[in-house]
Motif scaffolding. Sequence first.
Motif, PDB file in Angstrom:
ATOM      1  N   VAL A  28      -2.270   8.258   9.793  1.00 36.81           N
ATOM      2  CA  VAL A  28      -3.582   9.431   9.180  1.00 36.81           C
ATOM      3  C   VAL A  28      -3.634   8.014   7.881  1.00 36.81           C
ATOM      4  N   VAL A  29      -4.801   7.535   8.066  1.00 37.55           N
ATOM      5  CA  VAL A  29      -4.545   6.692   7.225  1.00 37.55           C
ATOM      6  C   VAL A  29      -5.765   7.198   6.214  1.00 37.55           C
ATOM      7  N   GLY A  30      -5.429   6.709   5.044  1.00 37.73           N
ATOM      8  CA  GLY A  30      -7.253   7.299   3.856  1.00 37.73           C
ATOM      9  C   GLY A  30      -6.901   5.942   2.966  1.00 37.73           C
ATOM     10  N   TYR A  31      -6.680   5.366   2.281  1.00 41.34           N
ATOM     11  CA  TYR A  31      -6.612   5.666   0.603  1.00 41.34           C
ATOM     12  C   TYR A  31      -6.840   3.456   1.441  1.00 41.34           C
ATOM     13  N   ALA A  32      -7.223   2.708   1.257  1.00 36.53           N
ATOM     14  CA  ALA A  32      -6.854   1.345   2.046  1.00 36.53           C
ATOM     15  C   ALA A  32      -6.385   1.621   3.262  1.00 36.53           C
ATOM     16  N   ALA A  33      -6.996   2.443   4.056  1.00 34.76           N
ATOM     17  CA  ALA A  33      -7.072   1.694   5.041  1.00 34.76           C
ATOM     18  C   ALA A  33      -6.916   0.782   6.402  1.00 34.76           C
ATOM     19  N   HIS A  34      -7.392   0.098   5.660  1.00 32.10           N
ATOM     20  CA  HIS A  34      -7.919  -1.774   6.234  1.00 32.10           C
ATOM     21  C   HIS A  34      -6.421  -2.497   5.997  1.00 32.10           C
ATOM     22  N   THR A  35      -5.730  -2.376   5.101  1.00 31.06           N
ATOM     23  CA  THR A  35      -4.845  -3.116   5.427  1.00 31.06           C
ATOM     24  C   THR A  35      -3.162  -2.403   6.219  1.00 31.06           C
ATOM     25  N   VAL A  36      -4.185  -0.958   6.115  1.00 32.67           N
ATOM     26  CA  VAL A  36      -2.727  -0.651   7.581  1.00 32.67           C
ATOM     27  C   VAL A  36      -3.502  -1.517   8.758  1.00 32.67           C
TER      28      VAL A  36
END
Length: 246
Positions: free
Chosen positions: A53-61
Motif C-alpha cells: 500500500v503506497v501513498g506519499y511519494a508513491a512513484h518513488t516506490v
Amino acid sequence: MIGLVLAAGAGRRLRPYTDHVPKALMEVDGATTILDIALRNLAAAELRDITVVVGYAAHTVTERQERLEKEYGVRLTFIHNDKAEIWNNAYSLWLARDAFANGALVVNGDTVHPASVQRTLLAARESDDAGIYVALDDVKSLADEEMKVVTDATGRLRKITKLMDPADATGEHIGVTLIEAHAAPALTDALEATWRRDPNLFYEDGYQEFSDRGGKVQTVSLGKIDWVEVDNHDDLVRAREIACTY
C-alpha cells in the motif's frame, strides 16, 4: 496467503530525509531500505505474492518494482491510498481488504526487525485457531508512544491502544500481524467501522473493534529481539545499528 506491506506514510518527523520519499525508503544498511528488509523477510517466509500500500511519494516506490521483484524473487502489486497524508492507517489496511481476503502477513513499512518474527507468527497458527495473530514484544520497557497491548492469561488480546498507562500493558505490538482468511470479512467490517468513526485511528483500533465483536486476536511473544519502529531521527540511528546484524 500473501505478504502485505503498509508503506503509505510520509514520515514527517524524519524530515529532511523524507522530503521526497516515504519513510519505507529510508536507508538503514548501506543502500538497503526498510522496505527492502520487509520484502526480504516475507520472501524468507516463502511468501512470493506481496501487495504494497503506497501513498506519499508513491512513484518513488513503484518505480523500483522491477529491481525489487528481481532481487527478492517476489511479485509486487500496488494499492494507492490517496488519503495517506490526511488519514491514518486504519484506512490503508481497509483498502487492502481484497488483498488479505485469503490471508496475509502484514508488515508496517517503518518497522525494522529480523525474519524470525514472520516464522514465529506462522508457527503460532499451528496450535491455535485465532483469526488474527499479533507479534508482541513483552520484554522492552514501554513509554507513551508505543502501541501497547493488554492480554489475558492465555495471551488473548483484550486491549490495544497507545492511550494507556505503560505500567498496565503486557507489551507492545511491533507492527507485524498474521490475518487468517476466515477472519478477513469480519476484520474488513471492523476496519471500515473504525475509519468511518474517525479517519485518524490506527488499524490496531480496527483490531480492537474486531475483538470487541467477538473475534479472536492472539498475541505471540517474540522474546528478546532487536527491532525498532522508525518514527524519528533517533529511531533511524537505532535502525542503522541493528539492520546490519540480520
